[in-house]
Design a protein around this motif. Structure first.
Motif, PDB file in Angstrom:
ATOM      1  N   LYS A   1       0.839  -1.202   0.000  1.00 25.47           N
ATOM      2  CA  LYS A   1       0.000   0.000   0.000  1.00 25.47           C
ATOM      3  C   LYS A   1       0.865   1.240   0.000  1.00 25.47           C
ATOM      4  O   LYS A   1       1.820   1.356   0.774  1.00 25.47           O
ATOM      5  CB  LYS A   1      -0.934   0.014   1.217  1.00 25.47           C
ATOM      6  CG  LYS A   1      -1.966   1.147   1.170  1.00 25.47           C
ATOM      7  CD  LYS A   1      -2.985   1.018   2.290  1.00 25.47           C
ATOM      8  CE  LYS A   1      -4.052   2.110   2.182  1.00 25.47           C
ATOM      9  NZ  LYS A   1      -5.092   1.987   3.238  1.00 25.47           N
TER      10      LYS A   1
ATOM     11  N   GLU B   1       4.172   7.261  -0.378  1.00 20.48           N
ATOM     12  CA  GLU B   1       4.834   6.709   0.795  1.00 20.48           C
ATOM     13  C   GLU B   1       4.261   5.339   1.138  1.00 20.48           C
ATOM     14  O   GLU B   1       3.046   5.130   1.087  1.00 20.48           O
ATOM     15  CB  GLU B   1       4.675   7.646   1.999  1.00 20.48           C
ATOM     16  CG  GLU B   1       5.322   9.007   1.830  1.00 20.48           C
ATOM     17  CD  GLU B   1       6.835   8.929   1.760  1.00 20.48           C
ATOM     18  OE1 GLU B   1       7.403   8.020   2.427  1.00 20.48           O
ATOM     19  OE2 GLU B   1       7.456   9.738   1.046  1.00 20.48           O
TER      20      GLU B   1
ATOM     21  N   THR C   1       2.790   2.681   3.280  1.00 14.85           N
ATOM     22  CA  THR C   1       2.074   2.628   4.558  1.00 14.85           C
ATOM     23  C   THR C   1       1.814   1.196   5.010  1.00 14.85           C
ATOM     24  O   THR C   1       1.515   0.966   6.181  1.00 14.85           O
ATOM     25  CB  THR C   1       0.734   3.378   4.453  1.00 14.85           C
ATOM     26  OG1 THR C   1      -0.063   2.777   3.421  1.00 14.85           O
ATOM     27  CG2 THR C   1       0.960   4.848   4.137  1.00 14.85           C
ATOM     28  N   THR C   2       1.898   0.261   4.093  1.00 22.40           N
ATOM     29  CA  THR C   2       1.792  -1.158   4.447  1.00 22.40           C
ATOM     30  C   THR C   2       3.001  -1.859   3.854  1.00 22.40           C
ATOM     31  O   THR C   2       3.076  -2.086   2.648  1.00 22.40           O
ATOM     32  CB  THR C   2       0.497  -1.798   3.920  1.00 22.40           C
ATOM     33  OG1 THR C   2      -0.619  -1.042   4.400  1.00 22.40           O
ATOM     34  CG2 THR C   2       0.373  -3.233   4.407  1.00 22.40           C
TER      35      THR C   2
END
Length: 768
Positions: free
Chosen positions: A648, A653, A655-656
């Motif tokens: 993700k 950026e 995030t996961t």
């Protein structure tokens, strides 16, 4: 002299003279279990230089022989047999040898090789093992091979884990007589339900990448199912088996050779009705016909036709409450899988001389898999509400060929080959509106009239390969292979430009791959050797990766590099056998479904951003302290890690990010052991106790949830006498609650339950 005495003397002289006449010995050499002819068996008359070898039909003839004589018959993988011959027409039955180094394997080069001459990790499920175990599902034999964990999802549905975690990914190549049962690009993790188990005689498992011979998808392993050949003498059998969980199956086989033509027919019909799983019934019909014609000692023509008709209800996995309470009721009432598969393989082989031979195979496939899949229905849907589902149909036809020429020189063996596959593939998915009632049961569905997908893809793959073996010294052999592949996907969106949600444009996509392999074998001493190899594998994007979105992503084939060392030891007159392998496998450019959020716009797209590593140690120990008792331990220790795995992105950026985590569904320890007893004082009786161990593993990518694994014991007893064979298998002796697979999504863990204590009983009658 008395007239009667004179007559007697003359008669003795006549008999003696006739007995000393030179004549011809002819006959057949046959496998004592399968009754198949053995090609290339050596027949020698002792104390002479006379001898010969058998042809494709197992036939031999030695002329100008004075009876009686002693002959010796031998072939690689069989015990040498010596007999005294006083007649001219013989059938010689050979028994397989216990020494695994004498096994003959085919999958590593498409030609017969001794196991000790192959620098790869390879295991064999023999005809003898299949006959003794009498498996209901293929996992019951494959899980006895080192480094293999096959997951039984019920009704012959399955997942696989070989040098990879448990998953549905297209990392395994399934073959029948060396031909892939499905073309590149339309892998299905349930593909082995399209096999005819009754017609399978042996199975070979290559662990690790083997794309240098077979092309794509042979990453975690290649599993080759060999159909039985026609028998040299008339044979036939009928068997029936069943268990106390609603399973029944009937098998029938008949085979013989008529002059130069052998015919083999084998099939089975199986079903589960009112089994332990609510809404878990299934039925399957499978039949295989194989005709082998020998034009002469140099040219043979084999034709194999397999037809599979399969239907299964899909009950889905269990939530934690149902699982722990042994509640096998289902939330589903209409989901199903309907598969039909037709395969035809026509192979012509010609031996030019003792150094050159050629094979040429024509291939046709016709497959359809229709589904109303439970996994496409949202398990988080509210009670007394509607949620989306789908009906889908994935179908393909295939037209192809594989050709190979084999050459032998003084110290060099060379194999040259090419393959071509053209497979038009269609896929359509209709949206459904599924009603979940107030009790949480998915009660009914209606078609919305909308398509989720509707496309056609013409798949074209052409490849060429070279492999060679060079005998550097008496103890060192070098092995190398190279394969080049070109893929072309011609995609047509049959929904047209007006589709609102699904509007991938018509496009043509091409891929290419170059896959090398290098290996070496050092034969240290008789029965002791080591090997090392480097192999490269590749996996082009599947049809589903490319064309089930609104755009066609720009994807490259995933690449895998494998480094491996191994060893074998056969000691104490074959009473101890050890086979071990250590590997490091690294994958890069793996396809990851990435959720991308830019401002208020959210999309999901496939990208080549995954990188993983896999390392492990695989082992087989076989001990036979006395003639009646044997013990086997096979298994593996492995580690599977995400190196780079982001799923993700928000405004660019990550995030996961699962990089550095252990891969989910990846137990470190997998073991299978068996203690077998065949008492010499009761011929035909066998007793066995088996232990299956699967260790703890993470059930989610974030490594927050685990499943503790399981230990299960199975007991087997069988008795074979004359034309009769009876067996009883008790699976899960302790009636342990366990899950063959556990998976966590959105904080909810679901379980696929393993077999509860199950009593299987079978009876086979050999008609000839």
């Amino acid at each position: 002299m008395n007239k009667s005495i004179l007559t007697s003397i003359l008669l003795v002289f006549v008999i003696a003279f006739s007995y000393a006449q030179e004549t011809a010995i002819e006959g057949k050499v046959v496998d004592n279990l399968t009754k198949e002819p053995i090609l290339g068996a050596s027949i020698l008359i002792e104390n002479t230089h006379k001898g010969t070898t058998t042809n494709e039909l197992g036939e031999f003839i030695i002329k100008n022989v004075k009876l009686p004589v002693n002959i010796s018959t031998s072939f690689l993988g069989y015990k040498t047999k010596k007999i005294s011959v006083s007649k001219t027409n013989l059938i010689i039955y050979l028994e397989t040898a216990d020494n695994r180094l004498e096994e003959v394997v085919v999958s590593a080069s498409r030609t017969q090789k001794r196991r000790e001459d192959v620098p790869v990790a390879i295991s064999t499920i023999t005809a003898k093992m299949l006959d003794e175990i009498k498996p209901i599902t293929i996992d019951q034999v494959l899980n006895q091979a080192a480094g293999v964990l096959m997951i039984d999802l019920g009704n012959e549905q399955h997942m696989m884990a070989i040098r990879q975690p448990i998953s549905t990914k297209s990392l395994y190549l399934y073959l029948e007589d060396g031909i892939p049962i499905r073309p590149t690009g339309v892998f299905n993790h349930n593909a082995l339900l399209e096999m005819n188990m009754a017609a399978t005689e042996t199975i070979e498992i290559i662990r690790g990448p083997f794309s240098s011979l077979y092309g794509s998808e042979a990453i975690g392993g290649a599993i080759n199912f060999f159909i039985a050949n026609p028998t040299a003498i008339p044979t036939g059998s009928f068997s029936i088996r069943g268990n106390d969980q609603g399973y029944t199956r009937m098998d029938a086989k008949v085979s013989s050779t008529f002059n130069k033509t052998g015919v083999y027919v084998s099939g089975y019909k199986s079903q589960i009705k009112d089994g332990i799983r609510a809404y878990g019934d299934y039925n399957k019909e499978a039949i295989t016909v194989k005709i082998l014609h020998s034009f002469n000692d140099k040219t043979t023509w084999s034709n194999t036709l397999t037809n599979i008709n399969y239907y299964s209800e899909m009950s889905g996995s269990l939530d934690e409450t149902k699982y722990k309470n042994k509640d096998y009721t289902s939330y589903h009432t209409f989901t199903f899988r309907d598969a039909k598969a037709l395969r035809f393989n026509s192979t012509l082989k010609h031996i030019w001389d003792d150094k050159n031979n050629t094979s040429f195979s024509l291939i046709y496939r016709d497959n359809t898999m229709k589904q109303n899949p439970s996994y496409r229905i949202d398990s988080r849907a509210d009670f007394d509400s509607y949620t989306p589902g789908q009906l889908n149909d994935n179908s393909f036809n295939s037209y192809g060929f594989v050709a190979q020429h084999n050459m032998k020189f003084d110290k060099l063996t060379v194999n040259l080959g090419t393959s071509l596959d053209y497979s038009p593939n269609t896929y359509e998915a209709l949206e459904t509106s599924v009603y979940r009632n107030a009790e949480g049961i998915y009660e009914s569905y209606t078609l919305t009239g909308d398509y989720l997908s509707n496309y056609a893809v013409d798949l074209f793959n052409i490849g060429g390969y070279f492999s060679g073996e060079y005998k550097l010294t008496e103890k060192i052999k070098l092995n190398a292979a190279i394969r080049i592949d070109q893929f072309n996907y011609d995609f047509t969106n049959r929904l047209g430009a007006d589709a609102s949600d699904y509007k991938a444009p018509n496009t043509e996509t091409s891929f290419s791959a170059f896959t090398p392999r290098l290996g070496a074998i050092y034969d240290i001493d008789k029965g002791i050797g080591i090997y090392a190899n480097y192999s490269n594998g590749f996996l082009p994007p599947s049809v589903g990766d490319l064309y089930r979105g609104t755009d066609v992503p720009l994807l490259d084939p995933s690449k895998f590099n494998n480094y491996e060392v191994g060893s074998w030891l056969s000691l104490f007159n074959n009473k101890l056998y050890i086979d071990v392998a250590a590997y490091y496998l690294r994958g890069k450019d793996e396809v990851v479904s990435v959720s991308v959020l830019e401002g208020d716009v959210s999309i999901r797209e496939n990208r080549n951003v995954g990188e993983t590593e896999h390392l492990g140690f695989e082992y087989l120990f076989k001990i036979k302290p006395i003639e009646d008792v044997s013990f086997r331990l096979s298994g593996s220790y492995s580690e599977h890690n995400y190196i780079d795995f982001v799923t993700k992105l928000v405004d660019g950026e990550a995030t996961t990010d699962y990089s550095g985590n252990e891969m989910n569904g990846a137990p470190n320890w997998v073991n299978n052991a068996e203690l077998s007893y065949k008492p010499g004082f009761i011929e035909g009786l066998r007793l066995g106790l088996e232990w299956q161990h699967v260790g703890e593993y993470f059930t989610d990518q974030a490594n927050q949830y685990t499943y503790g694994g399981y230990d299960v014991f199975n007991a087997r007893v069988g008795y074979k006498k004359g034309h009769w064979h009876i067996w009883a298998n008790l699976l899960n002796v302790a009636d342990k609650l366990y899950a063959v697979r556990a998976s966590t999504d959105w904080g909810r863990t679901t379980y696929t339950p393993g077999t509860p204590r199950t009593f299987n009983l079978g009876l086979e009658i050999n008609l000839f």
